[in-house]
Design a protein around this motif. Structure first.
Motif, PDB file in Angstrom:
ATOM      1  N   ILE A 235      30.032 -14.797   0.204  1.00  0.00           N
ATOM      2  CA  ILE A 235      31.260 -14.646   1.341  1.00  0.00           C
ATOM      3  C   ILE A 235      30.425 -14.973   2.555  1.00  0.00           C
ATOM      4  CG2 ILE A 235      33.171 -13.868   0.233  1.00  0.00           C
ATOM      5  CD1 ILE A 235      32.490 -11.170   1.826  1.00  0.00           C
ATOM      6  N   GLU A 236      30.960 -15.718   3.620  1.00  0.00           N
ATOM      7  CA  GLU A 236      30.450 -15.765   4.956  1.00  0.00           C
ATOM      8  C   GLU A 236      31.708 -15.044   5.958  1.00  0.00           C
ATOM      9  OE1 GLU A 236      27.437 -19.346   4.107  1.00  0.00           O
ATOM     10  OE2 GLU A 236      29.306 -19.672   5.200  1.00  0.00           O
TER      11      GLU A 236
ATOM     12  N   THR B 231      26.796 -12.473   6.121  1.00  0.00           N
ATOM     13  CA  THR B 231      26.801 -13.172   4.580  1.00  0.00           C
ATOM     14  C   THR B 231      26.642 -12.213   3.632  1.00  0.00           C
ATOM     15  OG1 THR B 231      26.129 -15.521   5.789  1.00  0.00           O
ATOM     16  CG2 THR B 231      25.779 -15.135   3.456  1.00  0.00           C
ATOM     17  N   TYR B 232      27.432 -12.287   2.693  1.00  0.00           N
ATOM     18  CA  TYR B 232      27.091 -11.470   1.438  1.00  0.00           C
ATOM     19  C   TYR B 232      26.719 -12.424   0.196  1.00  0.00           C
ATOM     20  CZ  TYR B 232      27.994  -8.955  -3.059  1.00  0.00           C
ATOM     21  OH  TYR B 232      27.793  -8.377  -4.198  1.00  0.00           O
TER      22      TYR B 232
ATOM     23  N   LYS C  79      21.159  -9.892  -0.537  1.00  0.00           N
ATOM     24  CA  LYS C  79      22.833  -9.688  -0.484  1.00  0.00           C
ATOM     25  C   LYS C  79      23.329  -9.631   0.582  1.00  0.00           C
ATOM     26  CE  LYS C  79      22.863  -7.164  -5.076  1.00  0.00           C
ATOM     27  NZ  LYS C  79      24.083  -8.145  -5.349  1.00  0.00           N
ATOM     28  N   ASP C  80      22.654  -8.868   1.797  1.00  0.00           N
ATOM     29  CA  ASP C  80      23.360  -9.018   3.066  1.00  0.00           C
ATOM     30  C   ASP C  80      22.456  -9.755   4.099  1.00  0.00           C
ATOM     31  OD1 ASP C  80      25.297  -7.051   2.090  1.00  0.00           O
ATOM     32  OD2 ASP C  80      23.820  -5.929   1.733  1.00  0.00           O
TER      33      ASP C  80
ATOM     34  N   SER D  60      18.500  -8.349   4.374  1.00  0.00           N
ATOM     35  CA  SER D  60      18.036  -7.347   3.234  1.00  0.00           C
ATOM     36  C   SER D  60      17.108  -8.001   2.091  1.00  0.00           C
ATOM     37  CB  SER D  60      19.350  -6.941   2.346  1.00  0.00           C
ATOM     38  OG  SER D  60      19.837  -7.963   1.713  1.00  0.00           O
ATOM     39  N   SER D  61      16.537  -7.039   1.139  1.00  0.00           N
ATOM     40  CA  SER D  61      15.304  -7.216   0.426  1.00  0.00           C
ATOM     41  C   SER D  61      15.876  -8.612  -0.466  1.00  0.00           C
ATOM     42  CB  SER D  61      14.872  -6.059  -0.336  1.00  0.00           C
ATOM     43  OG  SER D  61      16.139  -5.835  -1.188  1.00  0.00           O
ATOM     44  N   PHE D  62      14.639  -9.167  -1.080  1.00  0.00           N
ATOM     45  CA  PHE D  62      15.031 -10.402  -1.867  1.00  0.00           C
ATOM     46  C   PHE D  62      13.691 -10.443  -2.700  1.00  0.00           C
ATOM     47  CE2 PHE D  62      12.944 -12.119   1.983  1.00  0.00           C
ATOM     48  CZ  PHE D  62      12.372 -13.318   1.478  1.00  0.00           C
ATOM     49  N   TYR D  63      14.002 -11.333  -3.828  1.00  0.00           N
ATOM     50  CA  TYR D  63      12.928 -11.736  -5.072  1.00  0.00           C
ATOM     51  C   TYR D  63      12.138 -12.820  -4.202  1.00  0.00           C
ATOM     52  CZ  TYR D  63      10.912 -13.781  -9.094  1.00  0.00           C
ATOM     53  OH  TYR D  63      10.407 -14.304  -9.935  1.00  0.00           O
ATOM     54  N   ALA D  64      10.870 -12.713  -4.151  1.00  0.00           N
ATOM     55  CA  ALA D  64      10.013 -13.668  -3.590  1.00  0.00           C
ATOM     56  C   ALA D  64       9.094 -14.530  -4.652  1.00  0.00           C
ATOM     57  CB  ALA D  64       9.170 -13.201  -2.525  1.00  0.00           C
TER      58      ALA D  64
END
Length: 890
Positions: free
Chosen positions: A752-753, A771-772, A788-789, A812-816
């Motif tokens: 969602i935005e 944004t989620y 996620k955020d 927020s954190s993310f897989y890189a």
């Protein structure tokens, strides 16, 4: 004149595409809007958003280079659904945004265009050249000064060039006939101060535009020359986490940090180039335009990594004190050894890359022809080329702290480790016999595309308003044809410590103050000039002996695309529906490693890395990509949109044929897979926009992406020659390497935005968005690039003389990706930037832009299947940057 940023849609539905703005009354009015200030720009942008039939966002610079950002990626971070990253491979994070991605996907799934066409790009960092070679564009090559506006497409249309599964970004430059005055001269002179290196460098850009009074001929020339210094302090666990093999059951099977290093990176970046455009309108129905662009980023850099080499002693020595938590040796003290074979408790890499650079260029010829009142055509031919070069790597790897002992203490996943090496570690005591000389030479990666296209638009009366149709042919190549991997010259005395010079310098006294942790201090190093002499004396760069065939690859793609699209509308509604058919024919070139003297027919011999067999794999595929977009005006102030589409992205070049990289210390590596399918996504988007007051917007949207063919990674064990062990043994030694290769999988993203924008009184205004995204790959694996955020908050003030803007962005954190066969992530981070402007005269404005005011620490962590939770991987601090500019316009 003030500083402004408008984030909204820009109506382009009546044009054939989003190439540079045509010489029309609309373009003239847009230019007038741009100079009216932040509030006027926002108001006109929101009016345009109501009229657009598709879901797009736009960033419009109110004046040249007056955003609190210094490249296009930094300007886009404030938009809902947009994420930025500061690196593309495993080089770690820097202080400038370099990649753009949309809606929780990795940057390769976002198509970047310039004036509606693709653009060849280069990368200055060697691992982005021959390691992780994606399809994303390096935004470091594109300064914000060249931009007229940037259109971000979140929904697809058949007439858009394919390649953006998640969406596309179209950077639109100026054209001569759109300027309001016959003569325009504008630009800026200034400087940037980077506080961590404590250095100030010059900044300059200038634009000249000339057109005749009749608006039938014009010339625009723009140049830029920008320098800035970088220093990055870091800590890295380069070798990942190894497993102890011990007779002590309390230690056996326990993980430990290997190659734990204090990393100092220094660089001066020089961005030079320009834009040229000639536009003529010989008749009312015909416009011709030639547009050219060139950008060169000189990026000499020097990276030093002073490391504790735990794998040399954890299996042969019992620590005198230690703690084990959740299967990890979180602290340990290893006492000095008083006798026996010299053990290097540390290892030190010094890597200088003189001549590292990247380039991007293109030239296009456009013809726009109104064949009749009901039929328009646009023709375009063009060529683009990018290069990423690492001509030289001057490298020394040497051992440290013979029998000196070592210790470390972990402080959780969010904090650097405390560590130390015992003994004396100086330029006079290092251990070259425990090191190596490595580094690829002569790399020059090519990224080029030639294309031709024709687009048509036929207008109707009635519900069906027009028919778009067109054809595009392109041939694209990404390749690297040469690489020498130097090694020690065994005929020299490279292992004799007495053959080396005194130290040329030392780490800064405040090294690491931005990231924390108790680490070694007073670290010595050789200067780049000393390293160059050391390599000239001791390195073997003979060809073909040191020819490194694993770095040589090529992908050639021939692309044919046709499309048709109906545009329609009625009372309070509009939309479009279309089909795009794409055929891709590709040849993938790579080299298959063989044993020395393999005897395989066609094998190439002479390389110390073994025989190799050149291989060509054909990978052809067709895709049909439908799209539908609708807009409904529910009330005068309430607009709804809904969209469905299929989009595609071709696999990354390194996923298909990138280099095979191996680490002889850890026996791990990565390689490519030439038989990958493209990623095809089925997308849905719905949004609701409420224009509840003048210059105000409250909007919400939902979206889904089902990713068929998402490229994930799988680990396989393959046997390769161990170069260092072979040299020590005097014979070929082959070892099992755990190699990560890309594989097709599936994934999904849902999100969602939310957007809020409103003026406050006559002088203030705010803009906020959130944004989620919930994304995952098959098997409950993380989706690459998904935060996620994400949220952004911006506030501004302006009056007739003064303006100010503050922007705060959080991700927020993310897989890189995969590092040493382990998943690694970038932790959440936030950036704060600000701009101040003062209109001294009608012709002169003074501005101060400040980036990374909060001095963020970029953090990375990994997950290892052997233990629960996460482990610290890297920490980087880059400092703040301040830009002072005098901007003029006549």
């Amino acid at each position: 004149m003030s500083i402004g940023l408008a984030a909204s849609a820009h109506a382009q539905d009546s044009s054939l595409d989003e190439r540079a703005a045509p010489p029309s009354e609309e373009a003239t009015n847009l230019d007038t809007v741009v100079v009216t200030g932040i509030r006027g720009s926002i108001e006109k942008a929101l009016d345009a958003k109501r009229e657009a039939s598709t879901h797009v966002e736009v960033v419009t610079a109110e004046d040249v280079g007056k955003l609190p950002a210094k490249n296009v990626a930094d300007t886009l971070r404030q938009l809902p659904g947009v994420n930025i990253a500061s690196s593309s491979a495993s080089e770690g994070g820097f202080d400038e945004a370099d990649r753009v991605s949309l809606r929780g996907t990795n940057p390769s799934l976002t198509q970047t265009l310039v004036n509606g066409h693709t653009i060849g790009t280069g990368d200055w960092f060697v691992l982005s050249q021959v390691g992780n070679v994606g399809r994303s564009v390096s935004y470091s090559l594109y300064p914000s000064e060249i931009v007229d506006r940037v259109v971000v497409h979140k929904t697809s249309q058949a007439k858009l060039v394919e390649g953006g599964t998640a969406g596309s970004v179209n950077i639109i430059t100026r054209r001569p006939l759109q300027f309001a005055d016959p003569l325009t001269i504008q630009g800026s002179i200034g400087a940037v101060h980077s506080d961590l290196p404590g250095d100030t460098k010059p900044q300059f850009d200038a634009l000249l535009n000339v057109r005749n009074e009749e608006r039938t001929a014009g010339l625009m020339v723009q140049v830029f020359n920008e320098e800035r210094s970088l220093r990055r302090d870091g800590q890295e666990v380069v070798g990942g986490y190894g497993t102890i093999s011990s007779d002590d059951p309390a230690l056996d099977g326990v993980l430990y940090p290997n190659l734990l290093g204090a990393v100092l990176f220094e660089q001066v970046r020089k961005r030079q180039g320009g834009v040229a455009n000639i536009e003529v309108k010989p008749t009312d129905s015909l416009t011709l335009n030639v547009n050219a662009f060139y950008s060169l980023l000189k990026a000499d850099n020097y990276n030093r990594n002073y490391m504790m080499w735990a794998s040399q002693f954890v299996n042969s020595q019992t620590p005198s004190a230690y703690t084990v938590e959740n299967g990890v040796l979180t602290s340990a003290t290893y006492d000095p050894v008083t006798s026996g074979t010299v053990t290097p408790y540390g290892v030190y890499d010094m890597i200088s890359r003189p001549g590292a650079e990247s380039t991007s260029r293109y030239i296009t010829l456009d013809a726009e022809w109104d064949a009749s009142d009901a039929l328009r055509f646009a023709f375009q031919v063009g060529a683009t080329k990018g290069n990423g070069s690492s001509p030289t790597q001057d490298v020394l790897e040497t051992g440290l702290a013979g029998n000196g002992g070592a210790s470390w203490r972990m402080n959780g996943v969010d904090s650097p480790l405390d560590w130390s090496l015992g003994g004396t570690n100086t330029a006079a005591t290092h251990l070259p016999q425990s090191g190596w000389i490595f580094g690829a030479q002569g790399i020059d990666v090519l990224d080029k595309e030639d294309w031709a296209s024709v687009d048509g638009q036929f207008f109707f009366d009635g519900i069906v308003s027009s028919l778009d149709f067109g054809y595009r042919y392109a041939t694209h190549e990404r390749s690297n044809d040469f690489s020498l991997a130097q090694g020690p010259n065994w005929a020299s005395n490279w292992q004799d410590i007495n053959a080396y010079p005194d130290a040329g310098g030392y780490y800064p006294g405040d090294f690491g103050s931005g990231i924390g942790g108790n680490v070694p201090s007073g670290i010595w190093f050789y200067t780049p000039e000393q390293l160059a002499q050391i390599n000239a004396t001791f390195a073997n760069r003979n060809n073909p002996e040191r020819f490194y065939f694993s770095d040589v690859y090529g992908v050639q793609e021939d692309i044919n695309a046709v499309y048709t699209q109906l545009n329609f509308g009625g009372d309070r509604w509009s939309g479009n529906a279309g089909l795009r058919y794409v055929r891709t024919t590709s040849d993938i070139h790579y080299n298959q490693a063989l044993a020395l003297d393999s005897g395989v027919p066609g094998a190439v011999t002479g390389s110390a890395f073994g025989d190799y067999l050149p291989v060509v794999v054909n990978n052809d595929y067709n895709e049909l990509l439908p799209s539908v977009n609708f807009k409904f005006e529910l009330t005068e102030d309430l607009v709804a949109r809904v969209s469905g589409s299929k989009t595609m992205t071709r696999p990354d070049f390194s996923a298909l044929a990138g280099s095979l990289t191996l680490n002889d210390l850890t026996h791990e590596g990565s390689g490519g897979n030439p038989n990958l399918d493209p990623l095809v996504s089925t997308n849905f988007d719905a949004s609701l926009e409420w224009y509840f007051a003048p210059r105000a917007l409250l909007a919400a949207s939902v979206f889904t992406m089902d990713l068929d063919g998402y490229v994930d990674f799988g680990n396989v064990i393959i046997q390769y020659k161990d170069q260092q062990a072979s040299q020590e043994a005097g014979t070929d030694v082959y070892s099992d390497y755990l190699v990560s290769i890309p594989v097709n999988s599936n994934g999904k993203a849902r999100g969602i935005e939310l957007t809020y924008e409103q003026p406050i009184g006559e002088n203030f205004g705010i803009n906020a968005n959130y944004t989620y995204v919930d994304g995952e790959a098959d098997g409950d694996k993380p989706l690459n690039g998904t935060s996620k955020d994400t949220f952004n908050l911006s506030a501004f003030y302006e009056n007739d003389r003064f303006n100010a803007r503050v922007n705060y962005s959080y991700r927020s954190s993310f897989y890189a990706g995969v590092s040493r066969a382990d998943n690694f992530y970038q932790d959440d981070f936030a950036t704060l930037s600000a701009s101040l402007g003062f209109k001294a005269t009608d012709y002169l404005t003074v501005s101060l832009d400040a980036l990374n005011l909060n001095d963020p620490t970029l953090k990375y962590y990994t997950e290892n299947a052997a233990v629960p939770g996460y482990l610290p991987h890297a920490f980087y601090s880059n400092g703040r940057q301040y830009y002072l500019n005098l901007r003029f316009r006549f």
